[in-house]
Design a protein around this motif. Structure first.
Motif, mmCIF file in Angstrom:
data_model
loop_
_atom_site.group_PDB
_atom_site.id
_atom_site.type_symbol
_atom_site.label_atom_id
_atom_site.label_comp_id
_atom_site.label_asym_id
_atom_site.label_seq_id
_atom_site.Cartn_x
_atom_site.Cartn_y
_atom_site.Cartn_z
ATOM 1 N N LYS A 131 0.847 -1.190 0.000
ATOM 2 C CA LYS A 131 0.000 0.000 0.000
ATOM 3 C C LYS A 131 0.884 1.241 0.000
ATOM 4 O O LYS A 131 2.070 1.182 0.350
ATOM 5 C CB LYS A 131 -0.949 0.010 1.199
ATOM 6 N N TYR A 173 4.087 3.544 -4.330
ATOM 7 C CA TYR A 173 2.652 3.373 -4.557
ATOM 8 C C TYR A 173 2.403 2.050 -5.278
ATOM 9 O O TYR A 173 3.194 1.644 -6.146
ATOM 10 C CB TYR A 173 2.123 4.544 -5.415
ATOM 11 N N PRO A 174 1.311 1.351 -4.925
ATOM 12 C CA PRO A 174 0.974 0.118 -5.646
ATOM 13 C C PRO A 174 0.768 0.402 -7.130
ATOM 14 O O PRO A 174 0.077 1.357 -7.495
ATOM 15 C CB PRO A 174 -0.320 -0.338 -4.972
ATOM 16 N N LYS A 182 -0.554 -1.842 -9.484
ATOM 17 C CA LYS A 182 -1.780 -2.436 -10.025
ATOM 18 C C LYS A 182 -2.974 -1.965 -9.209
ATOM 19 O O LYS A 182 -3.508 -2.699 -8.377
ATOM 20 C CB LYS A 182 -1.672 -3.954 -10.031
ATOM 21 N N GLN A 183 -3.378 -0.742 -9.436
ATOM 22 C CA GLN A 183 -4.555 -0.192 -8.775
ATOM 23 C C GLN A 183 -5.536 0.284 -9.832
ATOM 24 O O GLN A 183 -5.130 0.855 -10.843
ATOM 25 C CB GLN A 183 -4.193 0.991 -7.871
ATOM 26 N N ASP A 194 -5.202 7.586 1.886
ATOM 27 C CA ASP A 194 -4.404 6.709 1.033
ATOM 28 C C ASP A 194 -3.325 7.486 0.285
ATOM 29 O O ASP A 194 -2.772 6.985 -0.701
ATOM 30 C CB ASP A 194 -5.314 5.980 0.044
ATOM 31 N N GLN A 196 -2.431 8.186 -7.338
ATOM 32 C CA GLN A 196 -2.693 7.865 -5.931
ATOM 33 C C GLN A 196 -3.562 8.934 -5.275
ATOM 34 O O GLN A 196 -4.449 8.630 -4.481
ATOM 35 C CB GLN A 196 -1.371 7.733 -5.164
ATOM 36 N N ILE A 226 -7.125 8.286 -6.419
ATOM 37 C CA ILE A 226 -7.692 7.120 -5.726
ATOM 38 C C ILE A 226 -8.085 7.473 -4.297
ATOM 39 O O ILE A 226 -9.165 7.113 -3.811
ATOM 40 C CB ILE A 226 -6.681 5.959 -5.744
#
Length: 930
Positions: A709, A733-734, A736-737, A809, A886, A889
């Motif tokens: 995460k 940052y991930p 695959k989001q 996030d 990010q 999101i």
């Protein structure tokens, strides 16, 4: 005469020399005087004796100290006059007459009597018993001396009168900004602030004593200037030196010499012996050299402190005693807000140099002025490398011959008064000088020929066309913002280039043949610290600070003031860190000069310091933390960027800058990557760390797959068993989001947003940032001052609440850090003053000359609908812009949650004004402020 007698008693301070000589007789004339201001020069026209002296004053001191002059009537207001600088509570410009009675001791009969007045602005004339002495003195940096021998009689009481005129005498400054004569930092005080004394001498005296150390031969070359008011005679010269720390004496030199009538020069080679202690920042060994001259019954002696050191250069590298030196410096611009003038005692300077040393510095540049004796003495004792400048900052050098002559005279006085100090290492002719550069070169060469104990440069940078981007042919070192090959300070790159930490300025300095020192790096403004106002208990009033405070109170923003300071200050910290590290990473750069470690309260209130104007910390970073990247030894990590996705590797290489006096043999080096709770990766190695710059000590290549995460990671490097460590933040940052809008409707149109809100929808309004009204989005804060340089976007960084659910996030602190770069530069900052209700999620701190309500992420409800406005780019190439993705999101998760209950916007129609379209403008260039 109408002079009212006040006090006629005089304190006689009689000092015996260390050789038990009874010739050194000094009488202080400090104490109570009476003064009469005379701005219209009546005293010269009608005779000062006819003036009525009624006002007591303490000297040393100033008319400001005494509350004399015109009282300030300024009231707080965000106007240029109030915001230009601190305000004198009482101002006076013109002549002032100071008078008192003195009694000359009986045993001074037949002696030569010399008056010394230390540190005066600007011109002095002296009368004894109403008789004017021929000549006047006009130095801004050296004591004023007068020969009173023909006017004073031993055993009698005399009246001494001193006229001090602080009006501008020579054209040394643009808008009176040179720090030797200015109201921007110190003030144009009238008075005398240093030693006031009369010394009695025999007919033959040592008028000046200079010592040139030669560490290669172990010789101290001694040069004495003798004054003989009698016939030609013979004398015995004795020279002795003693180490001031160990008290160990060096062998005595003794020689019979011939002494001519008038002024003569005597030179001697003094052997310092085998066990010479060299002076440096790590071992500031000082010697006191004493010279005694005996001629029959006459006896004259003098002593000076000096250090055995050779501050020089080897190609493009500065050296001291043949070892490489890296200058970690800041400016000292005569900023002393309680007195309005520099301290004349050592204690005041211990605060300055002690604080600078605590923050990891080893160097101070005195911008367009020369400090007093006490400053040199403390710098000598603490091991500081000083750059001193003539009192000049003009754009037409060479046009006025009287000014040029004055500079030659001042330079000679600097040699005579301060040339022996080992801390006096570098000499610039002045600050940012323009005009006839050949005049400067001629001046510089004449000084070098007289005194080669220092390194010389023609000017501390210049904007003169055809100059300033490469050294002048005769320079020993070069101070600049840029070269003909590129920038050497972050002002030119931090806003225009994506953050990278593997860059240096090697390309810009390629081919440089002399040491380069970066000029005035930093200048990142910090919002005024409002609670600092109470510290101004002296002669200066902080009307500028009070103006900001009053404006904030009127706008209902005073409760945000401390956060404004903290948020803008934390941004300044990360920029200063990268400024310093880039300089350290560059082979071919020999140092940096910050502007500034502490605040500069003039030139439009340039609060660019991590310390305030009193050399006290603002609490933005501790001295210990600052020393991680400003110390003799600094671990330096080279890596490509600040932000990553978790399918990447963090790749870095470690360099170490070692400008200590020790090779770190078989040094154990530890590194780790930490997410705040656990160690993600770590390692160690052993390596020798030689003196100088050490490349590629180790490599780091770590997968970031463990990070599932969004997270901020800290990379730390520690030299085990030492105090040397450093750290850097990166963000992961991930990859695959999926961007899930859920029930949120995204739009770029305000009209569409109104319709959706009317229908009760959740709306994310993300207008085209290039086409909306507002302020250019910037990563860097105000440069220097929004008052002095008004042609800049003028924001001061992000201010947010990291615990706000919209940022749950999106890892962030309350202030800008490197991960904000993409969002900030691809944005327009909204001016939200007109809104009633709603609230910012991400604010931008406005500059203190405007104090507007600014935001780049704002929320509110309109009717049954709920709205978030984002004025940064959340659409373009999100797969290549992980930070923007990010942020989007995080915003959407918040808007789709039950916690999304924004405050009502009572006047939603105001958004039409706030988000009005305008013609697309390009980005501001780094040099456009000029």
């Amino acid at each position: 005469m109408k002079i009212k007698p006040i006090i006629t008693a005089v304190l006689l301070l009689l000092f015996l020399s260390s050789w038990d000589s009874k010739d050194k007789l000094i009488m202080s004339i400090a104490g109570d005087w009476v003064v009469q201001l005379d701005s219209t020069d009546i005293g010269l026209k009608n005779g000062w004796q006819n003036m009525s002296f009624k006002q007591l004053i303490k000297l040393p001191g100033t008319t400001d100290d005494a509350g004399l002059g015109t009282a300030s009537k300024l009231k707080p207001a965000l106007e240029k006059l109030q915001m230009s600088h601190l305000t004198r509570k009482h101002s006076y410009l013109g002549a002032a007459w100071y008078t008192r009675e003195i009694t000359i001791p009986d045993n001074w009969k037949g002696k030569e009597l010399i008056l010394k007045l230390e540190r005066v602005i600007w011109k002095t004339n002296v009368w004894i018993d109403g008789k004017e002495l021929q000549g006047e003195q006009n130095s801004l940096i050296a004591p004023h001396y007068f020969d009173l021998s023909k006017y004073l009689t031993a055993g009698k009481t005399h009246r001494i009168t001193i006229r001090v005129d602080n009006r501008k005498l020579f054209d040394i400054s643009v808008d009176n900004m040179a720090h030797a004569y200015t109201n921007q930092t110190q003030i144009m005080w009238n008075g005398i602030i240093g030693k006031m004394e009369i010394e009695a001498f025999d007919a033959v005296r040592i008028a000046n004593l200079q010592v040139k150390p030669e560490i290669s031969t172990g010789i101290a070359k001694v040069k004495l200037t003798l004054n003989n008011n009698a016939k030609n005679t013979k004398g015995v010269l004795r020279i002795t030196a003693v180490n001031k720390k160990s008290k160990i004496s060096v062998a005595t030199f003794q020689k019979e010499i011939q002494i001519k009538t008038g002024e003569s020069i005597v030179e001697a080679d003094y052997n310092m012996g085998k066990d010479i202690k060299l002076w440096s920042e790590f071992s500031p060994e000082l010697y006191e050299l004493k010279a005694e001259l005996k001629t029959g019954k006459n006896n004259s002696n003098a002593s000076v402190d000096f250090g055995m050191r050779n501050f020089s250069r080897k190609g493009s590298v500065l050296t001291n005693n043949n070892e490489p030196v890296f200058l970690r410096g800041t400016l000292e611009c005569n900023i002393f807000p309680l007195t309005g003038h520099p301290p004349m005692d050592k204690e005041g300077w211990r605060k300055v140099f002690g604080t600078a040393k605590d923050w990891g510095l080893n160097h101070l540049r005195f911008h367009s002025w020369c400090p007093p004796q006490a400053a040199f003495e403390v710098a000598d004792e603490m091991g500081f490398y000083l750059q001193v400048e003539l009192p000049v900052w003009v754009l037409k050098i060479g046009q006025d011959q009287k000014t040029t002559d004055f500079l030659y005279a001042e330079a000679q006085r600097m040699i005579d008064e301060y040339g022996n100090h080992p801390s006096f290492c570098m000499w610039s002719m002045g600050n940012e000088l323009q005009g006839d550069m050949t005049v400067l070169t001629k001046l510089m060469n004449s000084l070098r020929a007289k005194d080669d104990r220092h390194l010389y440069t023609t000017t501390s940078f210049t904007f003169e066309k055809g100059h300033g981007d490469w050294p002048e042919p005769e320079d020993d070192f070069f101070i600049t913002q840029w070269t003909k090959k590129g920038w050497v300070r972050g002002q030119g790159v931090f806003n225009s280039e994506s953050p990278t930490f593997n860059k240096d300025y090697v390309t810009s300095v390629e081919g440089m043949t002399v040491p380069l020192v970066t000029h005035e790096i930093g200048q990142y403004a910090v919002y005024p610290k409002i609670d600092e106002i109470s510290k101004y208990t002296g002669v200066l009033e902080p009307i500028n600070f009070k103006s900001v405070k009053e404006d904030l109170e009127r706008k209902g923003l005073i409760n945000k003031a401390a956060d404004y300071t903290k948020a803008s200050g934390k941004l300044a910290v990360i920029l200063y860190k990268e400024e310093i590290e880039r300089a350290l990473k560059t082979a071919g750069i020999s140092g940096f000069q910050l502007l500034d470690l502490h605040d500069f309260p003039g030139q439009g209130t340039a609060l660019v310091g991590l310390l305030d104007a009193f050399w006290d910390s603002k609490g933005l970073i501790s001295a210990e933390e600052f020393r991680k990247f400003s110390a003799p030894v600094v671990p330096l990590l080279r890596f490509a960027k600040a932000t990553y996705t978790n399918d990447e590797f963090f790749t870095a290489s470690l360099d170490i800058s070692n400008y200590s006096d020790t090779v770190l043999k078989d040094q154990e080096i530890e590194w780790s990557i930490n997410d705040g709770n656990t160690v993600v990766a770590s390692g160690n190695t052993k390596s020798a760390v030689s003196i100088g710059y050490n490349h590629k000590i180790l490599d780091i290549n770590e997968s970031l797959q463990k990070i599932t995460k969004a997270a901020k990671l800290t990379v730390t490097v520690n030299l085990k068993g030492t105090n040397y460590k450093n750290q850097w933040n990166i963000w992961v940052y991930p990859q695959k989001q999926v961007v899930d809008y859920g029930k949120v409707v995204y739009t770029r149109s305000l009209d569409e947003a109104y319709k959706l809100l009317k229908a009760g929808k959740k709306v994310l309004l993300n207008p085209d940032w290039k086409k909306i009204k507002g302020i250019e989005g910037k990563f860097v804060p105000v440069f220097w001052s929004p008052v002095h340089f008004p042609k800049q976007a003028g924001t001061m960084g992000v201010l947010c609440n990291p615990s706000h659910k919209a940022l749950a996030d999106f890892p962030t602190d309350m202030n800008t850090d490197w991960q904000w770069w993409d969002l900030n530069v691809n944005s327009t900052t909204l001016i939200t003053d007109g809104t009633e209700g709603g609230s910012p999620i991400v604010e931008m701190v406005d500059n203190f000359a405007n104090n507007r309500k600014l935001a780049s992420l704002f929320e509110g409800s309109v009717g049954l609908g709920k709205l978030v406005i984002a004025s940064f780019d959340l659409t373009t190439d999100l797969d290549k812009r992980p930070v923007a993705k990010q942020m989007l999101i995080s915003i959407l998760k918040y808007m789709n949650s039950e916690t999304f209950k924004p405050e009502l916007i009572k006047n939603p129609e105001v958004l039409k004004s706030i988000l009005a379209e305008q013609k697309e403008k390009g980005k501001e260039a780094a040099t456009s402020i000029y």
